[in-house]
Design a protein around this motif. Structure first.
Motif, PDB file in Angstrom:
ATOM      1  N   ALA A   1       0.859  -1.189   0.000  1.00  0.00           N
ATOM      2  CA  ALA A   1       0.000   0.000   0.000  1.00  0.00           C
ATOM      3  C   ALA A   1       0.899   1.243   0.000  1.00  0.00           C
ATOM      4  N   TYR A   2       0.684   2.124  -0.966  1.00  0.00           N
ATOM      5  CA  TYR A   2       1.480   3.346  -1.061  1.00  0.00           C
ATOM      6  C   TYR A   2       0.679   4.531  -0.534  1.00  0.00           C
ATOM      7  N   THR A   3       1.394   5.595  -0.210  1.00  0.00           N
ATOM      8  CA  THR A   3       0.750   6.759   0.394  1.00  0.00           C
ATOM      9  C   THR A   3      -0.157   7.510  -0.572  1.00  0.00           C
ATOM     10  N   GLY A   4      -0.002   7.282  -1.850  1.00  0.00           N
ATOM     11  CA  GLY A   4      -0.847   7.966  -2.829  1.00  0.00           C
ATOM     12  C   GLY A   4      -0.451   7.587  -4.234  1.00  0.00           C
ATOM     13  N   PRO A   5      -1.176   8.085  -5.231  1.00  0.00           N
ATOM     14  CA  PRO A   5      -0.925   7.742  -6.635  1.00  0.00           C
ATOM     15  C   PRO A   5       0.496   8.044  -7.100  1.00  0.00           C
ATOM     16  N   GLU A   6       1.108   9.160  -6.623  1.00  0.00           N
ATOM     17  CA  GLU A   6       2.430   9.526  -7.101  1.00  0.00           C
ATOM     18  C   GLU A   6       3.467   8.455  -6.757  1.00  0.00           C
ATOM     19  N   ALA A   7       3.432   7.987  -5.509  1.00  0.00           N
ATOM     20  CA  ALA A   7       4.384   6.953  -5.088  1.00  0.00           C
ATOM     21  C   ALA A   7       4.126   5.654  -5.852  1.00  0.00           C
ATOM     22  N   LEU A   8       2.852   5.348  -6.083  1.00  0.00           N
ATOM     23  CA  LEU A   8       2.502   4.135  -6.813  1.00  0.00           C
ATOM     24  C   LEU A   8       2.999   4.204  -8.256  1.00  0.00           C
ATOM     25  N   ILE A   9       2.817   5.354  -8.901  1.00  0.00           N
ATOM     26  CA  ILE A   9       3.256   5.515 -10.290  1.00  0.00           C
ATOM     27  C   ILE A   9       4.769   5.346 -10.392  1.00  0.00           C
ATOM     28  N   GLU A  10       5.500   5.924  -9.443  1.00  0.00           N
ATOM     29  CA  GLU A  10       6.960   5.783  -9.452  1.00  0.00           C
ATOM     30  C   GLU A  10       7.358   4.315  -9.345  1.00  0.00           C
ATOM     31  N   GLN A  11       6.677   3.573  -8.453  1.00  0.00           N
ATOM     32  CA  GLN A  11       6.983   2.152  -8.283  1.00  0.00           C
ATOM     33  C   GLN A  11       6.614   1.365  -9.542  1.00  0.00           C
ATOM     34  N   MET A  12       5.501   1.739 -10.176  1.00  0.00           N
ATOM     35  CA  MET A  12       5.074   1.039 -11.385  1.00  0.00           C
ATOM     36  C   MET A  12       6.089   1.203 -12.515  1.00  0.00           C
ATOM     37  N   HIS A  13       6.672   2.391 -12.634  1.00  0.00           N
ATOM     38  CA  HIS A  13       7.724   2.592 -13.632  1.00  0.00           C
ATOM     39  C   HIS A  13       8.909   1.668 -13.352  1.00  0.00           C
ATOM     40  N   HIS A  14       9.237   1.531 -12.066  1.00  0.00           N
ATOM     41  CA  HIS A  14      10.342   0.648 -11.683  1.00  0.00           C
ATOM     42  C   HIS A  14       9.988  -0.807 -12.008  1.00  0.00           C
ATOM     43  N   ASP A  15       8.754  -1.217 -11.707  1.00  0.00           N
ATOM     44  CA  ASP A  15       8.318  -2.588 -11.985  1.00  0.00           C
ATOM     45  C   ASP A  15       8.389  -2.898 -13.474  1.00  0.00           C
ATOM     46  N   VAL A  16       7.929  -1.977 -14.297  1.00  0.00           N
ATOM     47  CA  VAL A  16       7.921  -2.186 -15.747  1.00  0.00           C
ATOM     48  C   VAL A  16       9.349  -2.316 -16.267  1.00  0.00           C
ATOM     49  N   ALA A  17      10.252  -1.470 -15.764  1.00  0.00           N
ATOM     50  CA  ALA A  17      11.645  -1.531 -16.191  1.00  0.00           C
ATOM     51  C   ALA A  17      12.267  -2.875 -15.810  1.00  0.00           C
ATOM     52  N   GLU A  18      11.961  -3.353 -14.601  1.00  0.00           N
ATOM     53  CA  GLU A  18      12.517  -4.631 -14.146  1.00  0.00           C
ATOM     54  C   GLU A  18      11.945  -5.780 -14.975  1.00  0.00           C
ATOM     55  N   ALA A  19      10.641  -5.728 -15.228  1.00  0.00           N
ATOM     56  CA  ALA A  19      10.005  -6.770 -16.037  1.00  0.00           C
ATOM     57  C   ALA A  19      10.584  -6.777 -17.450  1.00  0.00           C
ATOM     58  N   ARG A  20      10.805  -5.588 -18.020  1.00  0.00           N
ATOM     59  CA  ARG A  20      11.372  -5.497 -19.372  1.00  0.00           C
ATOM     60  C   ARG A  20      12.737  -6.181 -19.426  1.00  0.00           C
ATOM     61  N   ASP A  21      13.572  -5.960 -18.404  1.00  0.00           N
ATOM     62  CA  ASP A  21      14.901  -6.571 -18.372  1.00  0.00           C
ATOM     63  C   ASP A  21      14.803  -8.098 -18.281  1.00  0.00           C
ATOM     64  N   ILE A  22      13.901  -8.578 -17.446  1.00  0.00           N
ATOM     65  CA  ILE A  22      13.739 -10.021 -17.261  1.00  0.00           C
ATOM     66  C   ILE A  22      13.264 -10.688 -18.547  1.00  0.00           C
ATOM     67  N   LEU A  23      12.371 -10.014 -19.256  1.00  0.00           N
ATOM     68  CA  LEU A  23      11.751 -10.602 -20.439  1.00  0.00           C
ATOM     69  C   LEU A  23      12.515 -10.297 -21.726  1.00  0.00           C
ATOM     70  N   ALA A  24      13.631  -9.581 -21.614  1.00  0.00           N
ATOM     71  CA  ALA A  24      14.373  -9.173 -22.820  1.00  0.00           C
ATOM     72  C   ALA A  24      14.799 -10.354 -23.675  1.00  0.00           C
ATOM     73  N   PRO A  25      15.281 -11.475 -23.091  1.00  0.00           N
ATOM     74  CA  PRO A  25      15.613 -12.619 -23.959  1.00  0.00           C
ATOM     75  C   PRO A  25      14.337 -13.166 -24.595  1.00  0.00           C
ATOM     76  N   ALA A  26      14.497 -13.830 -25.715  1.00  0.00           N
ATOM     77  CA  ALA A  26      13.332 -14.444 -26.364  1.00  0.00           C
ATOM     78  C   ALA A  26      12.712 -15.468 -25.436  1.00  0.00           C
ATOM     79  N   PRO A  27      11.378 -15.563 -25.366  1.00  0.00           N
ATOM     80  CA  PRO A  27      10.722 -16.513 -24.468  1.00  0.00           C
ATOM     81  C   PRO A  27      11.058 -17.953 -24.844  1.00  0.00           C
ATOM     82  N   ARG A  28      11.162 -18.812 -23.816  1.00  0.00           N
ATOM     83  CA  ARG A  28      11.449 -20.226 -24.055  1.00  0.00           C
ATOM     84  C   ARG A  28      10.220 -20.916 -24.617  1.00  0.00           C
TER      85      ARG A  28
END
Length: 323
Positions: A296-323
């Motif tokens: 639970a985040y204190t508000g939308p701004e903190a959540l949006i910042e975390q979501m950008h981080h999540d997307v970046a991390e997911a992009r790195d993990i999924l960068a190789p071609a899927p098995r």
């Protein structure tokens, strides 16, 4: 079975052609179609090739536990349609789905084997595990099957499931998914755990925050893993694979949100929203790695910042071609 030949799917004993066989058959619920199930089915195919017979799997719908103990029946790892699709990919000649009812469950072991294996499928060989149980009250076991084989004219092949630190099982898959451990689930399943269902309209909160998501219908098939954020893949109804950040849970930052599964497609096409519209499509969401739990985040701004981080991390993990 020849390459490219369609697998026969029968949804009742009556649908199996008269005089079908000879076949090598096995039976089971095959929930999740994990690596243990795959080993059994590979053995069925190998024995069938040796004996010039057809390779057939027998399964039940609904799961017997849902008929006998509906209040305590375990959640199903995958829906019937997904299970059949996975079984087809293994190259069997046929899959018989027996409608499971209390009436059907009253058959003695001999009645069940004679009716299904012998009269319907023309079995020359039955492949089972050491712990096979069948017939009324699960009174039939391996010794029973061997005795019935000698009486009714089929051989019994026993699959050896030893040699693993822990036996592959549907229970193991459920245990780890409950913890969000999709890495171990993938090891047991031999593929990523996935859910399938229709994309429905949600509260559009993700779109407002700049992260429009594809919300799976509440009746989507497959076990929902533990709440959290996952890197995953979304396959649309055209077979196109999209990298995604997948949210599972009720989003504690906002009140009154029910538990749901929603996928944000990463780096979606720079086209109008209507040109990339998943609403109404039947999609598959595969879970590759859990990034974090739900917070639970204190508000939308903190959540949006975390979501950008999540997307970046997911992009790195999924960068190789899927098995």
């Amino acid at each position: 079975m020849g390459e490219g030949t369609a697998v026969h799917i029968w949804n009742s004993l009556e649908q199996v052609p008269r005089g079908f066989g000879p076949c090598v058959v096995t039976l089971g619920n095959f929930d999740g179609l994990h690596r243990g199930h795959q080993e059994v089915l590979e053995q069925v195919k190998a024995v069938a090739r040796e004996r010039g017979a057809l390779a057939v799997a027998l399964t039940f719908d609904p799961h017997p536990a849902r008929v006998h103990r509906p209040e305590t029946a375990p959640a199903q790892i995958m829906g019937l349609a997904d299970k059949l699709a996975a079984m087809e990919q293994l190259g069997l000649d046929g899959v018989l789905v027996v409608p499971y009812t209390l009436e059907f469950a009253q058959q003695t072991p001999e009645e069940f084997v004679r009716s299904v294996f012998v009269d319907t499928l023309g079995a020359c060989t039955v492949v089972v595990g050491h712990d096979v149980r069948f017939g009324k009250g699960n009174t039939g076991d391996l010794a029973t099957m061997v005795g019935l084989g000698a009486q009714l004219g089929f051989d019994v092949v026993v699959v050896d499931d030893e040699g693993h630190d822990r036996r592959w099982s549907s229970t193991w898959v459920r245990e780890v998914l409950e913890k969000g451990d999709v890495d171990t689930a993938a090891q047991v399943l031999g593929r990523w755990h996935s859910m399938s269902g229709e994309v429905v309209h949600g509260a559009a909160r993700g779109r407002v925050l700049g992260f429009p998501t594809a919300n799976l219908s509440p009746d989507a098939c497959g076990i929902i893993p533990a709440d959290g954020i996952y890197a995953g893949w979304l396959t649309d109804e055209h077979g196109k694979l999209w990298p995604a950040a997948v949210s599972v849970g009720s989003n504690p930052t906002f009140a009154g949100v029910s538990r749901q599964v929603e996928a944000f497609v990463i780096d979606r096409p720079e086209e109008p929203v209507e040109a990339f519209d998943l609403y109404g499509q039947h999609v598959v969401v595969a879970f590759v790695k859990r990034l974090r739990g739900m917070v639970a985040y204190t508000g939308p701004e903190a959540l949006i910042e975390q979501m950008h981080h999540d997307v970046a991390e997911a992009r790195d993990i999924l960068a190789p071609a899927p098995r």
